[in-house]
Every structure is written in C-alpha cells, then in structure tokens.
Design a protein around this motif. Sequence first.
Motif, PDB file in Angstrom:
ATOM      1  N   ARG A  61       0.828  -1.206   0.000  1.00 58.38           N
ATOM      2  CA  ARG A  61       0.000   0.000   0.000  1.00 58.38           C
ATOM      3  C   ARG A  61       0.866   1.261   0.000  1.00 58.38           C
ATOM      4  O   ARG A  61       0.558   2.239  -0.688  1.00 58.38           O
ATOM      5  N   ILE A  62       1.954   1.224   0.769  1.00 57.26           N
ATOM      6  CA  ILE A  62       2.865   2.369   0.780  1.00 57.26           C
ATOM      7  C   ILE A  62       3.443   2.596  -0.611  1.00 57.26           C
ATOM      8  O   ILE A  62       3.520   3.726  -1.091  1.00 57.26           O
TER       9      ILE A  62
ATOM     10  N   ASP B  82       2.125   1.810  -3.512  1.00 57.29           N
ATOM     11  CA  ASP B  82       1.103   2.347  -4.401  1.00 57.29           C
ATOM     12  C   ASP B  82       0.874   3.840  -4.162  1.00 57.29           C
ATOM     13  O   ASP B  82       0.747   4.626  -5.115  1.00 57.29           O
ATOM     14  N   LEU B  83       0.833   4.237  -2.898  1.00 49.08           N
ATOM     15  CA  LEU B  83       0.595   5.642  -2.576  1.00 49.08           C
ATOM     16  C   LEU B  83       1.781   6.512  -2.983  1.00 49.08           C
ATOM     17  O   LEU B  83       1.606   7.648  -3.454  1.00 49.08           O
ATOM     18  N   TYR B  84       2.996   5.987  -2.828  1.00 49.97           N
ATOM     19  CA  TYR B  84       4.161   6.753  -3.241  1.00 49.97           C
ATOM     20  C   TYR B  84       4.212   6.923  -4.758  1.00 49.97           C
ATOM     21  O   TYR B  84       4.685   7.947  -5.264  1.00 49.97           O
TER      22      TYR B  84
ATOM     23  N   VAL C 222       1.662   7.373  -6.620  1.00 54.00           N
ATOM     24  CA  VAL C 222       0.750   8.488  -6.879  1.00 54.00           C
ATOM     25  C   VAL C 222       1.416   9.807  -6.507  1.00 54.00           C
ATOM     26  O   VAL C 222       1.347  10.784  -7.260  1.00 54.00           O
ATOM     27  N   ARG C 223       2.077   9.831  -5.352  1.00 52.72           N
ATOM     28  CA  ARG C 223       2.722  11.067  -4.916  1.00 52.72           C
ATOM     29  C   ARG C 223       3.769  11.535  -5.920  1.00 52.72           C
ATOM     30  O   ARG C 223       3.817  12.719  -6.285  1.00 52.72           O
TER      31      ARG C 223
ATOM     32  N   ASP D  44      -4.297  14.459   0.025  1.00 47.01           N
ATOM     33  CA  ASP D  44      -4.893  13.195   0.455  1.00 47.01           C
ATOM     34  C   ASP D  44      -3.834  12.101   0.571  1.00 47.01           C
ATOM     35  O   ASP D  44      -3.807  11.352   1.559  1.00 47.01           O
ATOM     36  N   VAL D  45      -2.952  12.016  -0.416  1.00 49.17           N
ATOM     37  CA  VAL D  45      -1.898  10.998  -0.384  1.00 49.17           C
ATOM     38  C   VAL D  45      -0.969  11.226   0.800  1.00 49.17           C
ATOM     39  O   VAL D  45      -0.617  10.282   1.525  1.00 49.17           O
ATOM     40  N   ASN D  46      -0.574  12.476   1.021  1.00 48.17           N
ATOM     41  CA  ASN D  46       0.322  12.771   2.142  1.00 48.17           C
ATOM     42  C   ASN D  46      -0.312  12.409   3.474  1.00 48.17           C
ATOM     43  O   ASN D  46       0.375  11.929   4.392  1.00 48.17           O
TER      44      ASN D  46
ATOM     45  N   ARG E 286      -2.316  10.012   4.002  1.00 47.28           N
ATOM     46  CA  ARG E 286      -2.364   8.562   4.118  1.00 47.28           C
ATOM     47  C   ARG E 286      -0.994   7.916   4.335  1.00 47.28           C
ATOM     48  O   ARG E 286      -0.903   6.798   4.844  1.00 47.28           O
ATOM     49  N   ILE E 287       0.078   8.614   3.927  1.00 50.36           N
ATOM     50  CA  ILE E 287       1.418   8.068   4.156  1.00 50.36           C
ATOM     51  C   ILE E 287       2.132   8.785   5.287  1.00 50.36           C
ATOM     52  O   ILE E 287       3.285   8.475   5.590  1.00 50.36           O
TER      53      ILE E 287
END
Length: 248
Positions: free
Chosen positions: A89-90, A92-94, A96-97, A168-170, A172-173
């Motif tokens: 998950r990390i 995937d979110l990175y 996007v970031r 939003d991404v920030n 979540r991480i």
Amino acid sequence: MDENETVMTSVATPGDQPAPLRERAYTELRDAVLNGEISARERLTEPRLAKRFGMSRTPIRDAMTRLVADGLLQREDYGYSVVVPGLARIRDLYEVRIAVELRGIARCIENPEVDHDVATLESELRYWYELRADPPEPSPEFVLLDERYHAALLTASGNPELVTVLVDVNRRIRRIRMYDFIVPGRIETSIDEHVEIVERVLDGRLETAQRLLHEHIGASLEIVLERATRALVAMNSHLPDAAPPVIT
C-alpha cells in the motif's frame, strides 16, 4: 481546520486536563510508538498506559484518540494496538505522490503559457531560508512542515486538483513518513533540498528542478520501499521473533 494540521492538534472541551498535561501525554506516547518502545503486538489500555507514564487516564485517553487520528494506533476489542501499514500500500501511494508532484513542474515545462506563481514560491523560499539558519531538532512533527512545502510548490504550478490529490496521499502516508524525521541530519538535508528546488524553479531551470524533486521524494520505488522497510523495522524492533505482527 487544515487537513495537514489534524495530526498535531486537538479540540479543547470542558473538563479536559490542562493543555500541558495533554500535550505531554500525547508526545510521550507518540514517541514511544515511533521509537519502537511499544511493539505492534502489545495490548494498549488506558490503565496500563496511565501507570506506565505516571499520569491519570484522562490525558492518556486524549492522547490515544489523537494517535488514532494520526494513523499510529487503531482500536481493538481490548483497547488499542500499533498500526503496521503494508509495504504494498505504501508503494502504491508513493507512486501516486511521485506522479502528481512531478506533473506540477511538467505542465509548466510543456506549456509556455503556464507559469509558476512567483509570489507563492518566494514566500515559501523565505520561510525555508529562515529555517535553514536555525533548523529544528529531529522530530516527527517536521512531517507537517514538509507536507506544507510540497503542497505550496504544487499549488504554485496552478492546478488545484493536483494539490487535492497530493494532500490526500500525504495524509495517508504521513504515519510512515514521520520516521524519516527522527533520524539525525534528515531535517537539515530536507531543508537544503527544499531550498534548491525552489531556487531552480525561480531561475527558470525547470528540468533541473524536476530532476531534483524526483530525487528528493524518491528516484525509484526501491528507494521508497527501503525507507518504508526501515520505518517498519524501527516500529517492530522489540517484537519477539516467533510472533510477527499482522501487517495490513
């Protein structure tokens, strides 16, 4: 309230403990989680933590509620436990970031009619010059200043929808990125890189700024995963070898 500020704030209500005691409970419990002093398998309850930290249950309850909002604790049937985020998950979110942040500069490179907001960047640069002159001590709270910087840089590129995604991404991480800023020297390095990126944008050297930004947030997923793995190791450093935590 700004979403980026949620992690470090609380709302005072009648009957609350004095703010200094609430803040001390929150800071000590948060640091114990971030430093790996509390394992992911430990069952956290108000009575146990009140005894451990030598204070009443009321400030402990407030601290645990805030840490749930931070994403560092989660509620269980018996009380609370430390959150262990999954590496997939990390990753995937990175992804996007990185895509969103680089796009902010790319749109200005591709379209000569799109310019960065100079006033926004100059204001941000002055702030980081001052911070570089007197950098703060290592602290997970620095993540909020880091988020502010990246949001400002992206805002200056003129697409508010990109900023919405980044915020939003920030959020979540954030829980995993906090670990970066308890390492000595990490804050000073981040400040220097922040300054150089904005200076290059203001100089019109957008390709260089984009490259520096890419390197700053992680030139590849391997770097991102390595950082996340270090954080998870720190989080679980006191776990028994025979009883690994469940990673969500």
